[in-house]
Motif scaffolding. Sequence first.
Motif, mmCIF file in Angstrom:
data_model
loop_
_atom_site.group_PDB
_atom_site.id
_atom_site.type_symbol
_atom_site.label_atom_id
_atom_site.label_comp_id
_atom_site.label_asym_id
_atom_site.label_seq_id
_atom_site.Cartn_x
_atom_site.Cartn_y
_atom_site.Cartn_z
ATOM 1 N N LYS A 14 0.824 -1.221 0.000
ATOM 2 C CA LYS A 14 0.000 0.000 0.000
ATOM 3 C C LYS A 14 0.855 1.267 0.000
ATOM 4 N N ASP A 33 -0.402 5.008 9.247
ATOM 5 C CA ASP A 33 0.539 4.522 10.264
ATOM 6 C C ASP A 33 1.624 5.555 10.568
ATOM 7 N N PHE A 56 -4.369 2.348 19.867
ATOM 8 C CA PHE A 56 -3.942 2.516 18.477
ATOM 9 C C PHE A 56 -5.158 2.646 17.548
ATOM 10 N N ARG A 57 -6.156 1.780 17.749
ATOM 11 C CA ARG A 57 -7.348 1.803 16.876
ATOM 12 C C ARG A 57 -8.103 3.127 17.015
ATOM 13 N N GLY A 78 -3.439 1.449 7.397
ATOM 14 C CA GLY A 78 -3.041 0.242 8.114
ATOM 15 C C GLY A 78 -4.050 -0.854 7.787
ATOM 16 N N GLY A 79 -3.582 -2.102 7.770
ATOM 17 C CA GLY A 79 -4.424 -3.217 7.326
ATOM 18 C C GLY A 79 -5.718 -3.444 8.094
ATOM 19 N N ARG A 117 5.709 -5.157 12.396
ATOM 20 C CA ARG A 117 4.259 -5.361 12.495
ATOM 21 C C ARG A 117 3.888 -6.214 13.709
ATOM 22 N N LEU A 119 1.157 -7.366 14.882
ATOM 23 C CA LEU A 119 0.181 -8.450 14.732
ATOM 24 C C LEU A 119 0.739 -9.614 13.914
ATOM 25 N N ARG A 135 -11.057 -10.787 7.369
ATOM 26 C CA ARG A 135 -11.097 -9.420 6.835
ATOM 27 C C ARG A 135 -11.559 -9.326 5.386
HETATM 28 C C1 S3P Z 1 -2.227 -3.648 11.109
HETATM 29 C C2 S3P Z 1 -1.469 -3.325 10.021
HETATM 30 C C3 S3P Z 1 -0.309 -2.402 10.105
HETATM 31 C C4 S3P Z 1 -0.472 -1.442 11.286
HETATM 32 C C5 S3P Z 1 -0.705 -2.203 12.534
HETATM 33 C C6 S3P Z 1 -1.986 -3.061 12.457
HETATM 34 C C7 S3P Z 1 -3.349 -4.591 10.933
HETATM 35 O O1 S3P Z 1 -0.197 -1.661 8.897
HETATM 36 O O2 S3P Z 1 -1.511 -0.526 11.068
HETATM 37 O O3 S3P Z 1 0.417 -2.975 12.772
HETATM 38 O O4 S3P Z 1 -4.244 -4.668 11.808
HETATM 39 O O5 S3P Z 1 -3.413 -5.248 9.861
HETATM 40 P P1 S3P Z 1 0.232 -2.304 7.473
HETATM 41 O O6 S3P Z 1 -1.014 -2.854 6.854
HETATM 42 O O7 S3P Z 1 0.773 -1.149 6.721
HETATM 43 O O8 S3P Z 1 1.239 -3.349 7.765
#
Ligand code: S3P
Length: 173
Positions: A14, A33, A56-57, A78-79, A117, A119, A135
Amino acid sequence: MNNIILIGYMAVGKSTVGKSLASLMNFKYRDTDRMIEKREGMEIKDIFKEKGEPYFRGLEKEIAKNLKNTTKRVVSTGGGLFMDKEVRDQLLKEDFVVFLILPMEDIYKRIQRNDRRPLAKAASPEELKERYEVRLPYYEKAHVCIDTKGKTPYQVAQEIRGRYHQWMEKGRK
Ligand code: S3P
């Protein structure tokens, strides 16, 4: 309004595609991010560790909501951002949302290359796949889904530019 929002799983490209697309479109580039890291003065992995995922969310959601008053931006997200219903509804209504697709085995290889990352760090391939499958139905609500396998970031950016213009010409449909 009419920003281009890039969504999709971790490590699909992305950010790389986003930068290329922003210069191609002459739009400003933003990365949710990086905005969070700048604001907190901390890396994402440390925010998760010290303040927790819900914190964070919350930041992520606030940043997404503020996009409402902006235009001519390419935004890499972010994912997990698109999992929030309120955010999803807003982005789909206001902006052009693009889901970037990459097969899981490629994602897994890329993820192993760095430990930024939280997660993904301790997750097995099965766990990563499971999270992706949860997702996927949400990602698929995007205006367009683009397969990135075997394409350069510039090729993907060109494809998105074409789809964006079509969408605008057809009255945002
Ligand atoms: C996340 C993806 C990360 C980042 C965080 C959570 C997720 O971003 O926002 O670690 O929940 O998939 P990227 O998609 O850029 O890795």
